[in-house]
Design an enzyme around this catalytic site. Sequence first.
Site, mmCIF file in Angstrom:
data_model
loop_
_atom_site.group_PDB
_atom_site.id
_atom_site.type_symbol
_atom_site.label_atom_id
_atom_site.label_comp_id
_atom_site.label_asym_id
_atom_site.label_seq_id
_atom_site.Cartn_x
_atom_site.Cartn_y
_atom_site.Cartn_z
ATOM 1 N N LYS A 14 -5.126 -38.340 -14.293
ATOM 2 C CA LYS A 14 -4.794 -39.225 -15.419
ATOM 3 C C LYS A 14 -4.894 -38.469 -16.740
ATOM 4 C CE LYS A 14 -7.954 -42.355 -14.253
ATOM 5 N NZ LYS A 14 -8.564 -41.996 -12.958
ATOM 6 N N ARG A 89 -10.449 -51.192 -15.513
ATOM 7 C CA ARG A 89 -11.031 -50.626 -14.296
ATOM 8 C C ARG A 89 -11.605 -51.712 -13.386
ATOM 9 N NH1 ARG A 89 -12.597 -45.189 -15.556
ATOM 10 N NH2 ARG A 89 -13.606 -44.110 -13.833
ATOM 11 N N ARG A 128 -13.246 -29.478 -10.090
ATOM 12 C CA ARG A 128 -13.395 -29.720 -11.527
ATOM 13 C C ARG A 128 -14.855 -29.564 -11.953
ATOM 14 N NH1 ARG A 128 -11.312 -35.336 -13.968
ATOM 15 N NH2 ARG A 128 -13.298 -36.098 -13.194
ATOM 16 N N ARG A 134 -18.682 -30.791 -15.421
ATOM 17 C CA ARG A 134 -18.889 -32.225 -15.660
ATOM 18 C C ARG A 134 -19.948 -32.741 -14.696
ATOM 19 N NH1 ARG A 134 -14.086 -36.729 -16.083
ATOM 20 N NH2 ARG A 134 -15.487 -38.256 -15.148
ATOM 21 N N ARG A 145 -18.548 -42.912 -7.006
ATOM 22 C CA ARG A 145 -17.420 -43.265 -7.886
ATOM 23 C C ARG A 145 -16.244 -43.771 -7.055
ATOM 24 N NH1 ARG A 145 -16.917 -37.876 -10.952
ATOM 25 N NH2 ARG A 145 -15.153 -38.768 -12.075
HETATM 26 P P1 AMP Z 1 -13.770 -41.362 -16.085
HETATM 27 O O1 AMP Z 1 -13.794 -40.198 -17.008
HETATM 28 O O2 AMP Z 1 -12.665 -42.319 -16.423
HETATM 29 O O3 AMP Z 1 -13.778 -40.987 -14.640
HETATM 30 O O4 AMP Z 1 -15.122 -42.203 -16.371
HETATM 31 C C1 AMP Z 1 -16.414 -41.661 -16.171
HETATM 32 C C2 AMP Z 1 -17.449 -42.777 -16.030
HETATM 33 O O5 AMP Z 1 -17.464 -43.589 -17.197
HETATM 34 C C3 AMP Z 1 -17.176 -43.736 -14.891
HETATM 35 O O6 AMP Z 1 -17.642 -43.306 -13.666
HETATM 36 C C4 AMP Z 1 -17.897 -45.001 -15.358
HETATM 37 O O7 AMP Z 1 -19.275 -44.923 -15.176
HETATM 38 C C5 AMP Z 1 -17.661 -44.970 -16.867
HETATM 39 N N1 AMP Z 1 -16.430 -45.720 -17.233
HETATM 40 C C6 AMP Z 1 -15.301 -45.210 -17.767
HETATM 41 N N2 AMP Z 1 -14.388 -46.168 -18.008
HETATM 42 C C7 AMP Z 1 -14.945 -47.325 -17.598
HETATM 43 C C8 AMP Z 1 -14.506 -48.684 -17.565
HETATM 44 N N3 AMP Z 1 -13.296 -49.060 -18.005
HETATM 45 N N4 AMP Z 1 -15.341 -49.632 -17.084
HETATM 46 C C9 AMP Z 1 -16.567 -49.295 -16.638
HETATM 47 N N5 AMP Z 1 -17.031 -48.029 -16.617
HETATM 48 C C10 AMP Z 1 -16.239 -47.052 -17.093
#
Ligand code: AMP
Length: 391
Positions: A14, A89, A128, A134, A145
């Site tokens: 993404k 999400r 990654r 990260r 996740r």
């Molecule tokens: P990402 O970079 O999008 O994979 O997000 C990393 C982490 O941030 C996720 O595993 C969640 O803990 C939190 N997170 C990001 N976006 C959301 C969302 N829309 N709703 C809830 N948690 C989120």
Amino acid sequence: MLNIALFGPPGAGKGTQSEYLIKKYNLAYISTGEILRNELKSESELGLQAKAVIERGELVSDEIIVQIIEKFILEHQNAKGFLFDGFPRTYIQAYILEGLLIKLHSSLFALLNINIDDKEATKRLIKRGIDSGRSDDNVKVIENRLVAYHKKTVPVLDFYKEKGNLVNIDGIGSIPEIQNRISESVEKALSKQWINVVLYGAPGSGRATYGKKLAAKFNLVYISTGDILDKELSNKGQFSQEIEKYMNKGSHVPDEIVVRLLEQRIAEKPKAKGFLFKGFPRTMIQAYILDGLLRKHHTNISTVINFNVPTLDLISRLEKRGKTKDAMPYDKSIESIVQRLREHEQKTSLVLEYYKKQEKVIDIKGTLSKEETYTKLKQIINKELTQNHSL
Ligand code: AMP
């Protein structure tokens, strides 16, 4: 506005694909994950609140997410559109997004679902983690996740499938390959989008003349409620007797009938690129009706062209028209012309205000020559067709 959401499991690409969409459509990019990571780094209150949840690979609360999104939208009020990454999400967040976009008189154009399976996601995330460091890209957290993704995030797909704006993209392949797939899908979806233009102005301001010309040039459908009613009468259609009754009494045809005829006309043109509305909406009630009608078709008003002709010019034009075969009954005397113009102003000015508040009105000065007016109008429609506002 063009609003798009990027969807897919962690590792789907993404963030990588967002760069292309941001550039191509000039969108404001918001990644909730990235914002949360920055909050964590700066050890802000919000970051501290979310820390443990993120480190476990679970989802942070909707309250926190809404705070983040609202703040971002407020800071980017002039954006041409938004690209959401990592949001919505959860099924609830899909509703939240709808609500937030309604506030902007807009909605989500498409949810792009980049598909990869868990095995591929895990492989990519581990890599990654090694490359970027990260912290949530490690085997145990990745597993959590993905569990959260299947349990809480996947239902979002049903929301948009039902709405009809879910776009599935195969996420396996090289970055340029996937970019091409995204580009083709978005363009295809955009080409199916309608543009809906209200031709607003007083009688004699040129709405019909230019409206018909523009419709022919751009393959749009010109919809004049006056013409539709006339046609219904001359064809002795299902509503003709009722229409005649109202017209004989000198009263307006009720909205119930006008709306039915409008619906029929729209349904007759499933392949339309868009509609030019003339003579509708005339009242606030009709403005709401049109919003509702278009929403039913997942679209909305893209722009309102206000033919702004000085009153004295209007009187002179209508008086001249009175002597031609196109004469309307009220063209016969200056007195009735003035009366008709006054009625227009009193009845419809609220409608114009309504669209002005939504920043949808473009003024066309009545002092321009015919050629200048047509050139300007063509530019407006062209811009609408290429930029394509979406719900
Ligand atoms: P990402 O970079 O999008 O994979 O997000 C990393 C982490 O941030 C996720 O595993 C969640 O803990 C939190 N997170 C990001 N976006 C959301 C969302 N829309 N709703 C809830 N948690 C989120």
